[in-house]
Write a protein that holds these residues in place. Structure first.
Motif, PDB file in Angstrom:
ATOM      1  N   LYS A   1       0.711  -1.253   0.461  1.00 56.92           N
ATOM      2  CA  LYS A   1       0.159   0.142   0.178  1.00 56.92           C
ATOM      3  C   LYS A   1       1.507   1.624  -0.488  1.00 56.92           C
ATOM      4  N   PRO A   2       0.078   2.062  -0.488  1.00 52.36           N
ATOM      5  CA  PRO A   2       1.253   3.903  -0.829  1.00 52.36           C
ATOM      6  C   PRO A   2       1.317   3.943   0.974  1.00 52.36           C
ATOM      7  N   MET A   3       2.503   4.632   1.218  1.00 54.68           N
ATOM      8  CA  MET A   3       3.304   5.287   2.880  1.00 54.68           C
ATOM      9  C   MET A   3       2.849   6.637   2.521  1.00 54.68           C
ATOM     10  N   PHE A   4       2.605   7.108   3.527  1.00 52.89           N
ATOM     11  CA  PHE A   4       2.144   8.701   3.482  1.00 52.89           C
ATOM     12  C   PHE A   4       3.293   9.579   4.522  1.00 52.89           C
ATOM     13  N   TYR A   5       3.010  11.215   4.130  1.00 54.66           N
ATOM     14  CA  TYR A   5       4.088  11.828   5.379  1.00 54.66           C
ATOM     15  C   TYR A   5       2.756  12.065   6.638  1.00 54.66           C
ATOM     16  N   GLN A   6       3.524  12.131   7.250  1.00 54.91           N
ATOM     17  CA  GLN A   6       3.176  12.537   8.550  1.00 54.91           C
ATOM     18  C   GLN A   6       4.471  12.417  10.113  1.00 54.91           C
ATOM     19  N   THR A   7       4.072  13.398  11.001  1.00 54.74           N
ATOM     20  CA  THR A   7       5.067  13.586  12.033  1.00 54.74           C
ATOM     21  C   THR A   7       4.767  12.803  13.844  1.00 54.74           C
ATOM     22  N   TYR A   8       6.560  12.266  13.796  1.00 53.28           N
ATOM     23  CA  TYR A   8       5.255  10.890  14.920  1.00 53.28           C
ATOM     24  C   TYR A   8       6.558  10.995  15.823  1.00 53.28           C
ATOM     25  N   ARG A   9       5.951  11.534  17.253  1.00 52.84           N
ATOM     26  CA  ARG A   9       6.691  11.920  17.756  1.00 52.84           C
ATOM     27  C   ARG A   9       8.451  12.873  17.338  1.00 52.84           C
ATOM     28  N   GLU A  10       7.377  13.627  16.991  1.00 53.44           N
ATOM     29  CA  GLU A  10       8.137  15.018  16.122  1.00 53.44           C
ATOM     30  C   GLU A  10       9.930  14.662  15.675  1.00 53.44           C
ATOM     31  N   LYS A  11       9.080  13.998  14.814  1.00 58.32           N
ATOM     32  CA  LYS A  11      10.229  13.642  13.548  1.00 58.32           C
ATOM     33  C   LYS A  11       9.687  13.294  12.072  1.00 58.32           C
ATOM     34  N   GLU A  12       9.469  13.364  10.920  1.00 57.51           N
ATOM     35  CA  GLU A  12       8.732  12.759  10.167  1.00 57.51           C
ATOM     36  C   GLU A  12       9.140  11.758   9.323  1.00 57.51           C
ATOM     37  N   VAL A  13       7.899  10.757   9.515  1.00 53.74           N
ATOM     38  CA  VAL A  13       7.732   9.704   8.406  1.00 53.74           C
ATOM     39  C   VAL A  13       7.128   9.256   7.331  1.00 53.74           C
ATOM     40  N   LEU A  14       6.807   8.061   6.876  1.00 52.43           N
ATOM     41  CA  LEU A  14       6.054   7.805   6.655  1.00 52.43           C
ATOM     42  C   LEU A  14       5.610   6.908   6.753  1.00 52.43           C
ATOM     43  N   VAL A  15       4.185   6.268   6.774  1.00 52.19           N
ATOM     44  CA  VAL A  15       3.968   5.579   7.550  1.00 52.19           C
ATOM     45  C   VAL A  15       2.756   4.815   6.332  1.00 52.19           C
ATOM     46  N   CYS A  16       3.159   3.173   6.398  1.00 55.65           N
ATOM     47  CA  CYS A  16       1.747   2.891   5.720  1.00 55.65           C
ATOM     48  C   CYS A  16       0.203   3.463   6.316  1.00 55.65           C
ATOM     49  N   ASN A  17      -0.700   3.360   4.473  1.00 55.75           N
ATOM     50  CA  ASN A  17      -1.585   3.530   4.890  1.00 55.75           C
ATOM     51  C   ASN A  17      -2.549   3.013   5.584  1.00 55.75           C
ATOM     52  N   ILE A  18      -1.959   1.460   5.930  1.00 54.22           N
ATOM     53  CA  ILE A  18      -3.090   0.243   6.225  1.00 54.22           C
ATOM     54  C   ILE A  18      -2.638   0.743   7.746  1.00 54.22           C
TER      55      ILE A  18
END
Length: 181
Positions: A137-154
């Motif tokens: 699945k596509p990965m999406f940008y978000q901030t996670y624990r003050e870090k910029e990350v890409l997370v799996c859509n699911i």
């Protein structure tokens, strides 16, 4: 009722012509077509119910609702056969819409529903261009624990039954890999 069948055909034809729900509503109201309950105002729910109703292709699903308690006559929606077996009767009555057109509309609806969760983030060029190596699945940008990350859509949608075990990937790591390549 041929007049109502004309409305149903128009809705399917417009949807297959890639018209938006808003454009379909504008057309129906402009032509003064009434909803099934006789109202002049159409809404998204009216259109989607028509587009997903198997009766228009000549089929019938039995036990969509079931009586839970015969004494109180309490009935409940039997979505996904939760309370009782559901039965599909194919070619039960004459179809208004061809089976092929109906099935194509269902595929388009499913595809649009999936795409609704696959819109790129304006702030990050990698959003939906990087795909999960575990589930695809596509990965999406978000901030996670003050870090910029890409997370799996699911994982992002937090659907427990479909949750992907892949962990978030730091954008800085992906940038470094891209620069190195």
């Amino acid at each position: 009722d041929e007049e109502q069948a004309e409305v149903v055909r128009a809705i399917f034809n417009l949807y297959l012509a890639n018209k938006s729900i808003k454009e379909i509503i504008d057309f129906l109201e402009g032509c003064h077509y009434l909803t099934g309950s006789g109202k002049e105002k159409w809404n998204r729910q009216n259109i989607m119910q028509i587009l997903q109703n198997e009766k228009y292709k000549g089929d019938l699903i039995l036990q969509k609702t079931v009586v839970i308690d015969y004494l109180s006559h309490e009935s409940k929606s039997n979505k996904d056969g939760k309370y009782a077996d559901m039965w599909l009767v194919k070619n039960h009555h004459p179809a208004i819409i061809s089976r092929e057109a109906f099935d194509l509309v269902q595929n388009i609806i499913a595809h649009k529903k999936e795409d609704r969760f696959a819109r790129p983030d304006k702030n990050n060029l990698l959003s939906i261009k990087v795909y999960c190596g575990t589930c695809g699945k596509p990965m999406f940008y978000q901030t996670y624990r003050e870090k910029e990350v890409l997370v799996c859509n699911i994982s992002r949608r937090n659907i427990s039954k479909e949750r992907c075990p892949n962990t978030p990937i730091r954008v800085s790591d992906i940038n470094a890999i891209c620069i190195k390549a």
